[in-house]
Design an enzyme around this catalytic site. Structure first.
Site, short mmCIF file in Angstrom:
data_model
loop_
_atom_site.label_atom_id
_atom_site.label_comp_id
_atom_site.label_asym_id
_atom_site.label_seq_id
_atom_site.Cartn_x
_atom_site.Cartn_y
_atom_site.Cartn_z
N SER A 22 -6.61 -15.22 20.85
CA SER A 22 -5.67 -14.50 20.00
C SER A 22 -4.40 -14.13 20.77
O SER A 22 -4.46 -13.87 21.98
CB SER A 22 -6.33 -13.22 19.48
OG SER A 22 -5.47 -12.53 18.61
N PRO A 23 -3.26 -14.08 20.08
CA PRO A 23 -2.08 -13.50 20.73
C PRO A 23 -2.36 -12.05 21.11
O PRO A 23 -2.80 -11.25 20.29
CB PRO A 23 -1.00 -13.58 19.63
CG PRO A 23 -1.50 -14.64 18.68
CD PRO A 23 -2.99 -14.52 18.71
N ALA A 57 2.69 -12.12 21.06
CA ALA A 57 3.82 -12.08 20.13
C ALA A 57 5.11 -12.23 20.94
O ALA A 57 5.40 -11.42 21.81
CB ALA A 57 3.83 -10.77 19.36
N TYR A 181 4.70 -5.37 11.37
CA TYR A 181 5.95 -5.83 11.95
C TYR A 181 6.85 -6.38 10.84
O TYR A 181 6.49 -6.34 9.67
CB TYR A 181 5.67 -6.82 13.08
CG TYR A 181 4.87 -6.18 14.20
CD1 TYR A 181 5.30 -5.00 14.80
CD2 TYR A 181 3.66 -6.72 14.62
CE1 TYR A 181 4.56 -4.38 15.79
CE2 TYR A 181 2.91 -6.11 15.62
CZ TYR A 181 3.37 -4.94 16.20
OH TYR A 181 2.62 -4.32 17.19
N LEU A 300 -13.08 -7.85 16.28
CA LEU A 300 -14.36 -7.39 16.82
C LEU A 300 -15.46 -8.43 16.69
O LEU A 300 -16.60 -8.11 16.33
CB LEU A 300 -14.76 -6.06 16.18
CG LEU A 300 -13.84 -4.86 16.50
CD1 LEU A 300 -14.40 -3.59 15.90
CD2 LEU A 300 -13.65 -4.70 18.01
N ARG A 323 -10.16 -9.00 22.49
CA ARG A 323 -10.72 -8.16 23.55
C ARG A 323 -11.86 -8.84 24.32
O ARG A 323 -11.97 -8.68 25.54
CB ARG A 323 -11.20 -6.83 22.96
CG ARG A 323 -10.08 -5.92 22.51
CD ARG A 323 -10.64 -4.68 21.83
NE ARG A 323 -9.60 -3.76 21.42
CZ ARG A 323 -8.92 -3.83 20.28
NH1 ARG A 323 -9.19 -4.82 19.42
NH2 ARG A 323 -7.99 -2.96 19.97
#
Length: 355
Positions: A22-23, A57, A181, A300, A323
């Site tokens: 993931s970014p 990002a 964003y 998660l 994570r």
């Protein structure tokens, strides 16, 4: 063979498995430049066996940064080091991806470990931009409502940044339209109170994203991949919701978007999110089943068994981890052992391969 380690071909890009990095913001740049930290951080995830490795990002303009420490691609000088990173990722059998972003009203903040609060003028604050003059939460500086000229410049910034990313060797391009964003701010009626062609109706609120997607697809051609990350719901009554996301996904599919990266939240301080393992997977399942577009599940997901279950139950096509891959860059190699899949290890590490 475990589904998690089946190869998948989308357009002309083949992924060696279904695991995606993931970014993840690193807040480790100066003037937007990638550096050795990013090379090691992203490169180690490629060595660790993930099929697709996304940058954090990456801001399309200086004012589009969340913090002064964000990575950017708003000038040609940013290309060289990013090219080194993408080349290393490819050298180790993974596909390099870049997420392009503008932070909107959530820009001009300190990095998290510097307090995360908004900057004041003496600390180098800049004017934040938004669809409407509505702050994210009470007490934060008022963002400037964007003019039509500024919106047109933003679309151009995404186009130019995509051209630079292409020169830098990236093969997968993701629009960051989630987490409160700027593009997410345009999508949601909670943050978009405009009365022109970019506000009001659903069709008007998605107009900016549609324009950006069209420009990016034109730049990258038909061989490379285009993802869009969305917040499937604001988790607030009266905000953007799952039905809106399904409708949007149908339109994006027709425009040549390959994958919807299904996240949620981030656009309202009033959100109530029932956070827990796999809490966002139902979003990717719903969009996949109701639109037919490929989806990526994120949020998660921490084990090989969870990842395999998501795929076997047809809830997503790709599994995106954040994570867990910070904790364990070599998670894919260990997951293969757990699921009984035979995968290649880097030749430098073969002596340690799990038997």
């Amino acid at each position: 063979m475990a589904l998690l380690f089946e190869r998948v071909k989308i357009r002309n890009i083949e992924l060696k498995n279904r695991l995606v990095v993931s970014p993840m913001c690193q807040y480790s740049s100066v003037d937007g430049f990638a550096n050795d930290w990013h090379l090691v951080h992203l490169g180690s995830r490629a060595v660790g066996g993930a099929a697709l490795v996304f940058t954090e990002a990456t801001a399309v303009s200086p004012e589009g940064r969340i913090s002064p420490d964000d990575m950017g691609i708003w000038k040609d000088e940013h290309i060289d080091f990013l090219k080194r990173i993408s080349g290393f990722i490819k050298q180790h059998g993974s596909v390099p991806g870049i997420q392009l972003a503008h932070a909107g009203r959530k820009a001009s903040h300190f990095s998290p470990w510097k307090g995360g609060k908004f900057l004041n003028p003496a600390e180098g604050a800049w004017q934040t931009l938004a669809p409407s003059a509505v702050p994210y939460k009470e007490g934060e500086p008022m963002p400037k409502e964007m003019t039509i000229v500024e919106i047109e410049q933003l679309i151009e910034d995404f186009r130019l940044s995509t051209e630079r990313a292409l020169q830098a060797g990236f093969e997968v391009f993701e629009v960051h339209a989630a987490h409160g964003y700027l593009i997410n701010e345009f999508l949601s009626p909670l943050s978009n109170h405009r009365e022109d062609e970019y506000g009001g109706s659903f069709e008007n609120r998605i107009r900016l994203l549609i324009a950006i997607v069209k420009e990016m697809r034109t730049v990258i051609g038909n061989d490379r991949l285009l993802f869009v990350r969305i917040s499937v719901t604001d988790w607030v009554s009266g905000g953007w919701n799952e039905g809106d996301s399904v409708q949007l996904a149908k339109i994006l599919k027709e425009l040549g978007v390959d994958v919807i990266d299904c996240s949620s939240g981030g656009n309202s301080h009033e959100q109530k999110i029932p956070v827990g393992p796999l809490y966002q997977v139902p979003f990717s399942e719903k969009i996949k089943k109701e639109t037919g577009i490929l989806t990526a599940a994120v949020g998660l997901i921490t084990t090989a068994e969870e990842s395999e279950e998501i795929l076997s139950e047809n809830k997503a096509d790709l599994v995106v981890m954040a994570r867990e891959l910070l904790r364990e860059p070599y998670f894919p190699l260990h997951a293969a052992k757990t699921l009984g899949a035979e995968v290649e290890w880097p030749v430098q590490y073969e002596r340690a391969k799990l038997k």
